[in-house]
Design a protein around this motif. Structure first.
Motif, PDB file in Angstrom:
ATOM      1  N   ILE A   9       0.844  -1.209   0.000  1.00 32.14           N
ATOM      2  CA  ILE A   9       0.000   0.000   0.000  1.00 32.14           C
ATOM      3  C   ILE A   9       0.873   1.250   0.000  1.00 32.14           C
ATOM      4  O   ILE A   9       0.638   2.182  -0.764  1.00 32.14           O
ATOM      5  CB  ILE A   9      -0.954  -0.005   1.215  1.00 32.14           C
ATOM      6  CG1 ILE A   9      -1.915  -1.188   1.112  1.00 32.14           C
ATOM      7  CG2 ILE A   9      -1.727   1.301   1.278  1.00 32.14           C
ATOM      8  CD1 ILE A   9      -2.983  -1.200   2.170  1.00 32.14           C
ATOM      9  N   LEU A  66       2.392   1.585  -3.498  1.00 32.63           N
ATOM     10  CA  LEU A  66       1.403   1.992  -4.493  1.00 32.63           C
ATOM     11  C   LEU A  66       1.041   3.460  -4.329  1.00 32.63           C
ATOM     12  O   LEU A  66       1.018   4.223  -5.298  1.00 32.63           O
ATOM     13  CB  LEU A  66       0.146   1.121  -4.339  1.00 32.63           C
ATOM     14  CG  LEU A  66      -1.038   1.472  -5.233  1.00 32.63           C
ATOM     15  CD1 LEU A  66      -0.747   1.081  -6.666  1.00 32.63           C
ATOM     16  CD2 LEU A  66      -2.318   0.794  -4.753  1.00 32.63           C
ATOM     17  N   SER A  67       0.794   3.892  -3.074  1.00 34.56           N
ATOM     18  CA  SER A  67       0.330   5.259  -2.873  1.00 34.56           C
ATOM     19  C   SER A  67       1.417   6.262  -3.245  1.00 34.56           C
ATOM     20  O   SER A  67       1.124   7.290  -3.863  1.00 34.56           O
ATOM     21  CB  SER A  67      -0.136   5.459  -1.433  1.00 34.56           C
ATOM     22  OG  SER A  67       0.942   5.316  -0.556  1.00 34.56           O
ATOM     23  N   LEU A 108       1.657   6.545  -7.046  1.00 38.89           N
ATOM     24  CA  LEU A 108       0.562   7.322  -7.621  1.00 38.89           C
ATOM     25  C   LEU A 108       0.785   8.809  -7.379  1.00 38.89           C
ATOM     26  O   LEU A 108       0.477   9.635  -8.238  1.00 38.89           O
ATOM     27  CB  LEU A 108      -0.779   6.864  -7.036  1.00 38.89           C
ATOM     28  CG  LEU A 108      -1.146   5.422  -7.400  1.00 38.89           C
ATOM     29  CD1 LEU A 108      -2.454   5.016  -6.749  1.00 38.89           C
ATOM     30  CD2 LEU A 108      -1.234   5.228  -8.910  1.00 38.89           C
ATOM     31  N   VAL A 134      -4.768   7.443  -3.657  1.00 35.19           N
ATOM     32  CA  VAL A 134      -5.176   6.048  -3.864  1.00 35.19           C
ATOM     33  C   VAL A 134      -6.693   5.951  -3.805  1.00 35.19           C
ATOM     34  O   VAL A 134      -7.332   5.321  -4.648  1.00 35.19           O
ATOM     35  CB  VAL A 134      -4.561   5.124  -2.788  1.00 35.19           C
ATOM     36  CG1 VAL A 134      -5.183   3.733  -2.846  1.00 35.19           C
ATOM     37  CG2 VAL A 134      -3.070   5.023  -2.967  1.00 35.19           C
ATOM     38  N   SER A 184      -9.152   4.861  -6.855  1.00 34.11           N
ATOM     39  CA  SER A 184      -9.991   3.673  -6.741  1.00 34.11           C
ATOM     40  C   SER A 184     -11.415   3.970  -7.231  1.00 34.11           C
ATOM     41  O   SER A 184     -12.177   3.061  -7.512  1.00 34.11           O
ATOM     42  CB  SER A 184     -10.019   3.182  -5.293  1.00 34.11           C
ATOM     43  OG  SER A 184     -10.778   4.061  -4.495  1.00 34.11           O
ATOM     44  N   TRP A 221      -4.762   0.202 -12.675  1.00 36.42           N
ATOM     45  CA  TRP A 221      -4.515   0.994 -11.472  1.00 36.42           C
ATOM     46  C   TRP A 221      -5.761   1.228 -10.632  1.00 36.42           C
ATOM     47  O   TRP A 221      -5.678   1.146  -9.407  1.00 36.42           O
ATOM     48  CB  TRP A 221      -3.838   2.323 -11.821  1.00 36.42           C
ATOM     49  CG  TRP A 221      -2.468   2.135 -12.392  1.00 36.42           C
ATOM     50  CD1 TRP A 221      -1.912   0.968 -12.825  1.00 36.42           C
ATOM     51  CD2 TRP A 221      -1.486   3.135 -12.570  1.00 36.42           C
ATOM     52  NE1 TRP A 221      -0.649   1.190 -13.266  1.00 36.42           N
ATOM     53  CE2 TRP A 221      -0.368   2.516 -13.129  1.00 36.42           C
ATOM     54  CE3 TRP A 221      -1.469   4.499 -12.310  1.00 36.42           C
ATOM     55  CZ2 TRP A 221       0.793   3.221 -13.443  1.00 36.42           C
ATOM     56  CZ3 TRP A 221      -0.318   5.210 -12.614  1.00 36.42           C
ATOM     57  CH2 TRP A 221       0.810   4.571 -13.181  1.00 36.42           C
ATOM     58  N   SER A 265      -5.964   0.080  -6.787  1.00 36.91           N
ATOM     59  CA  SER A 265      -6.220   1.044  -5.705  1.00 36.91           C
ATOM     60  C   SER A 265      -7.414   0.611  -4.869  1.00 36.91           C
ATOM     61  O   SER A 265      -7.389   0.737  -3.639  1.00 36.91           O
ATOM     62  CB  SER A 265      -6.491   2.435  -6.279  1.00 36.91           C
ATOM     63  OG  SER A 265      -5.392   2.845  -7.050  1.00 36.91           O
TER      64      SER A 265
END
Lengths: 272, 289
Positions: free
Chosen positions: A112, A115-116, A119, B25, B29, B258, B262
């Motif tokens: 997590i 990923l965050s 992004l 995130v 999502s 993605w 997410s």
């Protein structure tokens, strides 16, 4: 009471055998002459030679060390500041959020966090590479540093700082001349912790590294995905060796220093 | 002024690199997948109006329609709970024996438990690949001893994942339990025995309840990271081992979806919030005690 029963001896023997045998086996097999990792064909240092001629691994190792040195240094500065704020900061707006943000990364799944951050970097158009890994590693390891440093700050006698302030130090000088030398062992172990966390990290680095930067764990992971390899055994042995020497040295040094510092601190407190 | 800078610098850093990324995130999502870089729409560049009007929950709906995700969450939970229980069963006797060891050994024993933690996680997991494989050390030893006739298949199964989790997280279980047992006053056990408890009864009625905080802290320290584990299932587990960390990784890197990745992360986080809060409560109680 302190006599070891057969039960305790068995628990310790099996427990430590379980913890250490896998690594011992790995080290032994790194000296295996055979390319087939499961067949023992005599002692050889052949894979260490192959490893040193493998430029891809050496490049990745260099990138990893650079990232680890820079990120752990930033993390130590930021983490020490954060610890100081947590222990000495008093009340301020959003204190709960702040301490939450210090503790949450410690238990956050790496997938997590990775990923965050990725992004975010893409969202603000930052090119992925060494710099983004450094930013990512600094962020999660500063939290570990601040936990280590704040546990030392809590036990630290505040009257020493107050004495310095009474004697005309500015608060920054009081920190630099009194507090910092006393909490130095914790700051150093925080740096070491941040450094090893950065060296080890696979998941967060995989997300935040671009095609231009590959770290050693990323390289190792893609090599071992396909199975056991003698070169990786050799590399692992080198890494295990460095860590073992480092941890033992650090333990001896901190033990000696903390004894001495405790004495000094007590002596100073008596005078004050 | 100095105080302001001192608070503002780490605060801003964590806001920018920890909190805001989560908001992103969450936002993604709720977006749609697109064949572009970044592969989702709408992006903030389109302005706020279209950005918010185009958000929807279809990725979360998608997660409920595809069995894979549901099964992956359930199987991650099962693997994390089971391996936490096994780690407790393995770790408690070690911590107990350490606390009962002669005073002068304890520092060394502590260091021996901590040392593996400083060694690369990846390497410790990798070490088991050579042990558990078909022609691996374990099978060779068992064949040689005559315990088995044909090599066992352990690598690339869920059993290997259990072994990996127990092995790598064992120090996290041992240390808090050891800390609790170390503080335990031996006189209490003697009192229980004087009052007619057998040694086993004294253990269940005195030692276990008084080391409860250590057991709870250790269990959370194993359970929380095990739930989102990626490295262990991908190196030791097989295609049959479903874990959510691995699903998220594959959704992101292999399928390049993605928004769904997410959404997977958001749900994993929601599952973890409860144990994280419980863990922090437990830690606070211990600090206050």
């Amino acid at each position: 009471m302190n006599r070891l029963s057969w039960f305790n001896v068995t628990a310790l023997t099996f427990g430590f055998a379980f913890l250490y045998l896998p690594m011992v086996i790995l080290v032994i097999y790194s000296f295996n002459a055979s390319k087939l990792v499961t067949v023992w064909a005599g002692f050889s240092t052949r894979w260490y030679g192959e490893l040193l001629r493998n430029d891809a691994f050496l490049d990745a190792a260099w990138v990893t060390i650079k990232v680890a040195v820079v990120s752990s240094t930033f993390a130590t500065v930021l983490g020490t500041m954060a610890a100081y704020v947590l222990v000495r900061g008093g009340r301020f707006l959003g204190r709960t959020l702040f301490s939450g943000m210090i503790y949450a990364p410690l238990v956050m799944p790496e997938v997590i966090t990775g990923l965050s951050l990725l992004l975010l970097f893409i969202g603000i158009g930052l090119d992925r590479g060494v710099m983004t890994i450094v930013l990512a590693h600094t962020t999660f390891s500063m939290c570990y540093v601040s936990v280590v440093v704040s546990s030392r700050l809590v036990t630290f006698d505040r009257s020493l700082e107050e004495a310095a302030l009474d004697l005309g130090c500015s608060s920054f000088d009081a920190f630099r001349l009194v507090t910092l030398p006393i909490i130095a062992p914790a700051v150093i172990s925080g740096w070491l912790l941040a450094f090893t966390l950065s060296l080890d990290d696979l998941v967060i680095a995989s997300f935040t590294a671009g095609p231009s930067a590959t770290t050693l764990p990323i390289k190792i992971f893609s090599a071992v995905r396909l199975g056991v390899s003698p070169e990786i055994n050799a590399l692992s042995t080198i890494m295990i060796g460095i860590v073992t020497i480092g941890v033992i040295t650090a333990a001896l040094v901190t033990k000696r220093n903390s004894l001495r510092q405790q004495q000094e601190e007590q002596a100073a407190a008596r005078v004050a | 002024m100095q105080r302001f800078v001192l608070i503002a610098v780490p605060y801003t850093w964590l806001l920018a690199l920890f909190l805001i990324p989560f908001v992103i995130v969450f936002k993604i999502s709720l977006s749609d997948i697109a064949l572009s870089i970044p592969p989702y729409t709408p992006t903030l560049e389109d302005g706020f109006g279209p950005f918010f009007s185009a958000l929807d929950f279809e990725n979360f709906v998608f997660l409920t329609t595809d069995d894979l995700y549901w099964k992956a969450y359930v199987s991650s939970l099962r693997i994390a709970v089971t391996s936490t229980a096994i780690t407790l069963l393995v770790g408690y006797p070690i911590a107990y024996a350490m606390a009962r060891a002669p005073e002068e050994w304890r520092a060394t024993l502590m260091m021996l438990v901590i040392l593996p933690f400083w060694t690369s996680f990846l390497i410790r997991v990798y070490a088991w690949m050579g042990i558990l494989s078909q022609e691996g050390v374990l099978n060779q030893v068992l064949l040689w001893l005559g315990v088995i006739d044909a090599p066992l298949t352990i690598l690339n199964t869920t059993t290997a994942v259990y072994i990996g989790i127990v092995y790598t997280y064992l120090p996290f279980m041992v240390l808090p339990i050891y800390a609790a047992l170390d503080r335990l006053d031996g006189a209490l056990i003697e009192a229980a025995e004087d009052l007619g408890c057998s040694r086993v009864q004294a253990f269940w009625l005195v030692t276990i309840p008084l080391s409860k905080n250590g057991i709870i802290a250790g269990s959370f320290l194993v359970f929380i990271p095990a739930l989102g584990e990626f490295v262990i299932p991908s190196l030791l587990g097989g295609s049959g081992t479903l874990m959510i960390g691995k699903v998220l990784w594959e959704e992101f890197f292999n399928n390049r979806d993605w928004p769904v990745a997410s959404a997977v992360a958001v749900i994993l986080l929601l599952i973890l919030i409860i144990p994280i809060i419980l863990f922090q409560r437990n830690q606070q109680r211990q600090e206050e005690a």
